[in-house]
Design a protein around this motif. Structure first.
Motif, PDB file in Angstrom:
ATOM      1  N   LYS A 232       0.813  -1.222   0.000  1.00 45.64           N
ATOM      2  CA  LYS A 232       0.000   0.000   0.000  1.00 45.64           C
ATOM      3  C   LYS A 232       0.840   1.262   0.000  1.00 45.64           C
ATOM      4  O   LYS A 232       0.351   2.342  -0.356  1.00 45.64           O
ATOM      5  CB  LYS A 232      -0.966  -0.005   1.180  1.00 45.64           C
ATOM      6  CG  LYS A 232      -0.347  -0.162   2.552  1.00 45.64           C
ATOM      7  CD  LYS A 232      -1.439  -0.332   3.609  1.00 45.64           C
ATOM      8  CE  LYS A 232      -0.887  -0.535   5.004  1.00 45.64           C
ATOM      9  NZ  LYS A 232      -1.962  -0.757   6.009  1.00 45.64           N
ATOM     10  N   THR A 233       2.123   1.141   0.339  1.00 43.30           N
ATOM     11  CA  THR A 233       3.000   2.311   0.307  1.00 43.30           C
ATOM     12  C   THR A 233       3.370   2.728  -1.108  1.00 43.30           C
ATOM     13  O   THR A 233       4.014   3.759  -1.302  1.00 43.30           O
ATOM     14  CB  THR A 233       4.286   2.023   1.090  1.00 43.30           C
ATOM     15  OG1 THR A 233       4.845   0.774   0.632  1.00 43.30           O
ATOM     16  CG2 THR A 233       4.019   1.929   2.577  1.00 43.30           C
ATOM     17  N   SER A 234       2.983   1.931  -2.114  1.00 43.52           N
ATOM     18  CA  SER A 234       3.313   2.296  -3.494  1.00 43.52           C
ATOM     19  C   SER A 234       2.450   3.445  -4.005  1.00 43.52           C
ATOM     20  O   SER A 234       2.760   4.047  -5.033  1.00 43.52           O
ATOM     21  CB  SER A 234       3.147   1.089  -4.420  1.00 43.52           C
ATOM     22  OG  SER A 234       1.789   0.668  -4.473  1.00 43.52           O
ATOM     23  N   THR A 235       1.375   3.757  -3.296  1.00 44.93           N
ATOM     24  CA  THR A 235       0.513   4.867  -3.700  1.00 44.93           C
ATOM     25  C   THR A 235       0.642   6.006  -2.683  1.00 44.93           C
ATOM     26  O   THR A 235       0.910   5.764  -1.498  1.00 44.93           O
ATOM     27  CB  THR A 235      -0.960   4.414  -3.778  1.00 44.93           C
ATOM     28  OG1 THR A 235      -1.355   3.855  -2.518  1.00 44.93           O
ATOM     29  CG2 THR A 235      -1.143   3.372  -4.866  1.00 44.93           C
ATOM     30  N   PRO A 236       0.471   7.245  -3.113  1.00 45.45           N
ATOM     31  CA  PRO A 236       0.093   7.650  -4.474  1.00 45.45           C
ATOM     32  C   PRO A 236       1.257   7.505  -5.447  1.00 45.45           C
ATOM     33  O   PRO A 236       2.409   7.800  -5.084  1.00 45.45           O
ATOM     34  CB  PRO A 236      -0.295   9.118  -4.297  1.00 45.45           C
ATOM     35  CG  PRO A 236       0.544   9.584  -3.144  1.00 45.45           C
ATOM     36  CD  PRO A 236       0.626   8.407  -2.217  1.00 45.45           C
ATOM     37  N   TYR A 237       0.963   7.040  -6.668  1.00 43.27           N
ATOM     38  CA  TYR A 237       2.009   6.929  -7.663  1.00 43.27           C
ATOM     39  C   TYR A 237       2.524   8.314  -8.038  1.00 43.27           C
ATOM     40  O   TYR A 237       1.765   9.282  -8.093  1.00 43.27           O
ATOM     41  CB  TYR A 237       1.480   6.250  -8.931  1.00 43.27           C
ATOM     42  CG  TYR A 237       0.959   4.845  -8.733  1.00 43.27           C
ATOM     43  CD1 TYR A 237       1.557   3.977  -7.825  1.00 43.27           C
ATOM     44  CD2 TYR A 237      -0.121   4.384  -9.470  1.00 43.27           C
ATOM     45  CE1 TYR A 237       1.081   2.684  -7.651  1.00 43.27           C
ATOM     46  CE2 TYR A 237      -0.603   3.094  -9.314  1.00 43.27           C
ATOM     47  CZ  TYR A 237       0.002   2.242  -8.397  1.00 43.27           C
ATOM     48  OH  TYR A 237      -0.475   0.971  -8.233  1.00 43.27           O
ATOM     49  N   LEU A 238       3.801   8.388  -8.332  1.00 43.73           N
ATOM     50  CA  LEU A 238       4.364   9.628  -8.822  1.00 43.73           C
ATOM     51  C   LEU A 238       3.981   9.833 -10.286  1.00 43.73           C
ATOM     52  O   LEU A 238       3.533   8.902 -10.968  1.00 43.73           O
ATOM     53  CB  LEU A 238       5.884   9.611  -8.668  1.00 43.73           C
ATOM     54  CG  LEU A 238       6.410   9.536  -7.231  1.00 43.73           C
ATOM     55  CD1 LEU A 238       7.926   9.677  -7.213  1.00 43.73           C
ATOM     56  CD2 LEU A 238       5.773  10.617  -6.348  1.00 43.73           C
ATOM     57  N   GLN A 239       4.156  11.033 -10.769  1.00 44.93           N
ATOM     58  CA  GLN A 239       3.764  11.362 -12.133  1.00 44.93           C
ATOM     59  C   GLN A 239       4.454  10.442 -13.136  1.00 44.93           C
ATOM     60  O   GLN A 239       5.655  10.207 -13.057  1.00 44.93           O
ATOM     61  CB  GLN A 239       4.122  12.818 -12.446  1.00 44.93           C
ATOM     62  CG  GLN A 239       3.639  13.297 -13.803  1.00 44.93           C
ATOM     63  CD  GLN A 239       3.924  14.773 -14.021  1.00 44.93           C
ATOM     64  OE1 GLN A 239       4.477  15.434 -13.147  1.00 44.93           O
ATOM     65  NE2 GLN A 239       3.540  15.296 -15.168  1.00 44.93           N
ATOM     66  N   GLY A 240       3.677   9.919 -14.062  1.00 39.26           N
ATOM     67  CA  GLY A 240       4.200   9.027 -15.078  1.00 39.26           C
ATOM     68  C   GLY A 240       4.236   7.570 -14.668  1.00 39.26           C
ATOM     69  O   GLY A 240       4.636   6.708 -15.463  1.00 39.26           O
ATOM     70  N   VAL A 241       3.839   7.265 -13.448  1.00 33.65           N
ATOM     71  CA  VAL A 241       3.843   5.883 -12.948  1.00 33.65           C
ATOM     72  C   VAL A 241       2.412   5.376 -12.897  1.00 33.65           C
ATOM     73  O   VAL A 241       1.534   6.039 -12.338  1.00 33.65           O
ATOM     74  CB  VAL A 241       4.485   5.809 -11.551  1.00 33.65           C
ATOM     75  CG1 VAL A 241       4.413   4.384 -11.000  1.00 33.65           C
ATOM     76  CG2 VAL A 241       5.922   6.303 -11.607  1.00 33.65           C
TER      77      VAL A 241
END
Length: 375
Positions: A232-241
């Motif tokens: 769950k730490t992968s979000t929020p995605y950075l721009q372009g991801v």
């Protein structure tokens, strides 16, 4: 000369019960299964030890070097926290913490780690990676669960598969028994979204450790390995991801001998390949981090780099000796840095005696060249 060689011979059975030696080349019972990427994935293996230093780390590094070429993975080895910058981490398809302990990253490194995970990067933790960065919530949630305690010494125990389809457990025999330091964790990794794939039969060993009070739910084996896809730490995605990475953790890997065990190394390498094959990085033609260069990894004997830099505490450990139960909460154990688990005197690995002792053991298990050099 004979007495010099006898020491490893006498110690080896203590750390290698039920362990199969690695079979090199085509004789391996478990052929390599390289990642499905178009470029060779780059993996940063991090072994900084701010607290307890496992003497199995050199064995782990050598084993990964030995497997890198056949598995088509390009490993870089580091114990330098200065490597944790945005500019450096963006080159890697996965981070792999192998028994890193304590405050292994400074504030800048923790921020770079978080950005890397939010950029679709992958993470794999091995053994004492669970005794690392206790105060970093992002790291803890990416890992799944933190170390709480272990019995007073490594024990013969029976490990059982809870997932028979995952590549990391495919070749693990159900009821696999060998000597390991058995970690217990301060929470259920399932509460962080993890899927448990390997547990330990608690009736198969004597648990004399005392922890924070957390108990594995009734009817479940204490977890030993798990994954998250994605954490769950992968979000929020950075721009372009557009896709999060994967996380894989195994609590195994304490002893020196297990890093020359076919079953264990198949578990490790397939866990890493599964993590990479989430296809969230540039080695797979997507994402914002990873290897975008279409080139095979260099030969294993010369490719893998090791960055010592400002390394952590070098504390010589003994894999089997012990001074009794490890007691205390997760916080207390973090402060003690697992140092109470062994009866061996803690000492700085400085000077000829410390170096020579390490070289002798490494030479015996990993190859004869280092042993001859020590002579």
């Amino acid at each position: 000369m004979l007495s010099f060689l006898a020491l490893p011979l006498l110690l080896l059975p203590l750390t290698s019960a039920h362990v199969l030696p690695i079979s090199r080349g085509n004789s391996s019972p478990f052929p390599p299964r390289p990642p499905s990427s178009k470029n060779a994935p780059k993996v940063l293996v991090y072994t900084y030890t701010a607290d307890f230093h496992h003497d199995s780390i050199p064995f782990a590094i050598q084993a990964l070097k030995d497997h890198g070429l056949d598995w088509k993975i390009d490993f870089t080895f580091s114990e330098n926290m200065k490597d944790f910058t945005d500019d450096n981490l963006k080159n890697y398809d996965s981070l792999m913490f192998v028994s890193a302990t304590g405050d292994a990253l400074d504030a800048g490194g923790q921020a770079a780690f978080q950005k890397y995970i939010e950029s679709g990067g992958n993470f794999m933790g091995v053994h004492a990676a669970a005794a690392c960065l206790f105060n970093d919530a992002v790291y803890g949630e990416t890992l799944g669960a933190a170390f709480d305690y272990h019995p007073s010494q490594p024990l013969d125990a029976t490990f059982v598969k809870t997932n028979i389809s995952h590549p990391a457990t495919k070749n693990v025999p159900d009821g696999w028994r060998y000597t390991e330091e058995i970690y217990h964790f301060g929470m259920n990794p399932q509460d962080n979204g993890a899927t448990i794939i390997l547990g330990v039969d608690e009736s198969s060993y004597k648990n004399d450790g005392v922890g924070s009070g957390y108990q594995t739910p009734a009817g479940q084996n204490p977890p030993m390995a798990w994954y998250m896809d994605p954490p769950k730490t992968s979000t929020p995605y950075l721009q372009g991801v557009s896709k999060g990475g994967r996380t894989f953790y195994t609590g195994l890997g304490h002893t020196n001998a297990v890093w020359s065990d076919n079953i264990f190394m198949d578990h490790i390498m397939n866990g890493l390949v599964w993590t990479l094959d989430g296809a969230s990085t540039l080695a797979y033609g997507v994402g914002a981090v990873g290897n975008s260069q279409a080139s095979p990894p260099p030969p294993a004997t010369s490719s893998s780099t090791y960055n010592h830099g400002d390394h952590g505490a070098a504390i010589v450990s003994t894999s089997t000796a012990s001074s009794g139960p490890v007691r205390g909460s997760a916080t207390e154990i973090a402060q003690k840095a697992e140092s109470t688990k062994s009866g061996a005197a803690r000492m700085r690995q400085v000077g000829l005696a410390g170096v020579a002792g390490t070289v002798v053991v490494v030479g015996y298990v990993a190859g004869t060249v280092a042993l001859i050099g020590a002579m």
